[in-house]
Design a protein around this motif. Structure first.
Motif, short mmCIF file in Angstrom:
data_model
loop_
_atom_site.label_atom_id
_atom_site.label_comp_id
_atom_site.label_asym_id
_atom_site.label_seq_id
_atom_site.Cartn_x
_atom_site.Cartn_y
_atom_site.Cartn_z
N GLU A 261 42.71 -14.97 23.37
CA GLU A 261 43.24 -16.32 23.62
C GLU A 261 43.78 -16.91 22.31
O GLU A 261 44.87 -17.50 22.28
CB GLU A 261 42.15 -17.22 24.19
CG GLU A 261 42.65 -18.59 24.60
CD GLU A 261 41.52 -19.50 25.10
OE1 GLU A 261 40.38 -19.38 24.58
OE2 GLU A 261 41.77 -20.30 26.00
N ALA A 262 43.01 -16.71 21.23
CA ALA A 262 43.43 -17.23 19.93
C ALA A 262 44.74 -16.59 19.47
O ALA A 262 45.53 -17.22 18.75
CB ALA A 262 42.33 -16.97 18.89
N GLU A 263 44.99 -15.36 19.91
CA GLU A 263 46.23 -14.66 19.57
C GLU A 263 47.39 -15.08 20.48
O GLU A 263 48.51 -14.59 20.33
CB GLU A 263 46.02 -13.14 19.67
CG GLU A 263 45.05 -12.57 18.67
CD GLU A 263 45.54 -12.69 17.24
OE1 GLU A 263 46.75 -12.58 17.02
OE2 GLU A 263 44.69 -12.93 16.36
N GLY A 264 47.08 -15.91 21.49
CA GLY A 264 48.13 -16.35 22.40
C GLY A 264 48.52 -15.33 23.43
O GLY A 264 49.60 -15.40 24.03
N ILE A 265 47.62 -14.36 23.69
CA ILE A 265 47.92 -13.30 24.66
C ILE A 265 47.56 -13.74 26.07
O ILE A 265 48.17 -13.31 27.04
CB ILE A 265 47.16 -12.02 24.28
CG1 ILE A 265 47.68 -11.49 22.93
CG2 ILE A 265 47.28 -10.95 25.35
CD1 ILE A 265 46.84 -10.40 22.32
N LEU A 266 46.54 -14.60 26.16
CA LEU A 266 46.08 -15.05 27.48
C LEU A 266 45.50 -16.45 27.39
O LEU A 266 45.28 -16.98 26.29
CB LEU A 266 45.06 -14.06 28.05
CG LEU A 266 43.90 -13.61 27.14
CD1 LEU A 266 42.79 -14.64 27.12
CD2 LEU A 266 43.34 -12.28 27.63
N THR A 267 45.27 -17.04 28.56
CA THR A 267 44.62 -18.36 28.63
C THR A 267 43.34 -18.24 29.44
O THR A 267 43.22 -17.37 30.30
CB THR A 267 45.53 -19.39 29.32
OG1 THR A 267 45.83 -18.92 30.64
CG2 THR A 267 46.83 -19.59 28.54
N ARG A 268 42.38 -19.10 29.13
CA ARG A 268 41.13 -19.17 29.89
C ARG A 268 40.98 -20.59 30.40
O ARG A 268 40.86 -21.52 29.60
CB ARG A 268 39.95 -18.79 28.99
CG ARG A 268 40.10 -17.41 28.34
CD ARG A 268 38.91 -17.05 27.49
NE ARG A 268 38.46 -18.18 26.69
CZ ARG A 268 37.22 -18.65 26.69
NH1 ARG A 268 36.30 -18.06 27.42
NH2 ARG A 268 36.91 -19.69 25.96
N THR A 269 41.02 -20.74 31.71
CA THR A 269 40.90 -22.09 32.29
C THR A 269 39.81 -22.10 33.34
O THR A 269 39.62 -21.11 34.06
CB THR A 269 42.23 -22.52 32.94
OG1 THR A 269 42.66 -21.48 33.83
CG2 THR A 269 43.30 -22.75 31.90
N GLN A 270 39.12 -23.21 33.40
CA GLN A 270 38.00 -23.33 34.34
C GLN A 270 38.51 -23.22 35.78
O GLN A 270 39.56 -23.77 36.13
CB GLN A 270 37.32 -24.69 34.13
CG GLN A 270 35.93 -24.75 34.77
CD GLN A 270 35.17 -25.97 34.30
OE1 GLN A 270 35.78 -27.00 34.03
NE2 GLN A 270 33.86 -25.87 34.22
N GLY A 271 37.75 -22.48 36.60
CA GLY A 271 38.12 -22.30 38.00
C GLY A 271 38.05 -23.60 38.78
O GLY A 271 37.24 -24.47 38.47
#
Lengths: 152, 152
Positions: B76-86
């Motif tokens: 996520e820190a590398e901007g490859i993916l996002t983590r969002t609450q379901g």
DNA sequence: AATTTTTATATCGTTCACGATGCAAATATA
DNA sequence: TATATTTGCATCGTGAACGATATAAAAATT
């Protein structure tokens, strides 16, 4: 849609997973003696031939010394082995089992068979294991050369 | 002198070594994009099916969430993916690829074939790979059950 | 003999793996 | 509806792996 990227088509993922799971199978057997699987590997090497320099152990396990050195230090702290400077070559550290390290061989005598039997299954039997061994040995040999060439 | 403890007779050591060496073969291909092999595995999972909770990714890779969570945070820190609450379940963290994460698939399109070809050798060919796959799959399945049973 | 190169080991920093534990949301049960 | 249990994820600590780098001893070269 081609399957190049499918996880199920990847040899590496299978090896990675199989390796992790079998290490986990060793865990309950080794942890009662305070050992990890890599530490057990070091013991296998030293039981075969005691009193070896760090480099020989690393080469046998195909690991770098910067992995093996801390591992040996932890085992030294546990009283399993000693590390003494070599006489003929002052750079070398000679690793030798203590009495405790040698005695572990008796205590762990059931380990290979126990883990071995927990792996046997339909397609991996006494008859097919040699085939599997040969394939893995070939892959290892192949990769050893491949990875070395890349470093030139 | 029986060979129970001989390193050369150990399946686990072969798997462990083959796994490490093949991961090293991936390294030069992945590191130019700042990726590690486990991170590449996460990408494989998400390329197959985007937008999954942490637990599904962990299950697919047969890893624990305490391994996957920090890994995902780094990605996520590398901007490859996002983590969002379901939304339906507030406990879940839904992992979704960014544009950058999706674009990596094109950039890495040569990776599977490159690594694959570097593993092929005398006893591991297009004909014998299915045999090897079946053996490893059986071992993995066997160990998955074995390790679970020990935890009861 | 002095200098360069190689070799053996160690140190450092980062990233897994994973056991143990914590916490809050969801579910099951009373 | 209140309470207990389960589930999903995170945090913490330890031990590998390994790239990069350092250091001192040995070997090779000048």
């Amino acid at each position: 849609m081609d399957g190049r990227f499918k996880l199920d088509n990847q040899l590496c993922f299978r090896l990675y997973t199989a390796s992790r799971l079998i290490t986990q199978a060793y865990h309950p057997l080794l942890s009662q003696y305070g050992l990890t699987y890599p530490q057990y590997l070091v013991l296998l090497v030293l039981w075969e031939k005691d009193s070896q320099p760090v480099n020989d152990i690393a080469k046998r396990l195909m690991l770098e010394t910067n992995t093996v050195t801390p591992l040996l230090k932890r085992m030294e702290a546990e009283g399993i082995l000693t590390r003494t400077q070599g006489k003929t070559d002052a750079r070398q550290m000679i690793v030798k089992l203590t009495r405790k390290g040698r005695e572990l061989q008796d205590k762990l005598s059931e380990v290979p068979e126990t883990v071995g039997s927990s792996v046997l299954c339909e397609s991996v039997t006494a008859e097919t294991v040699p085939t599997l061994f040969r394939m893995l040995d070939d892959i290892i040999e192949q990769l050893k050369h491949h990875n070395n060439e890349s470093n030139c």
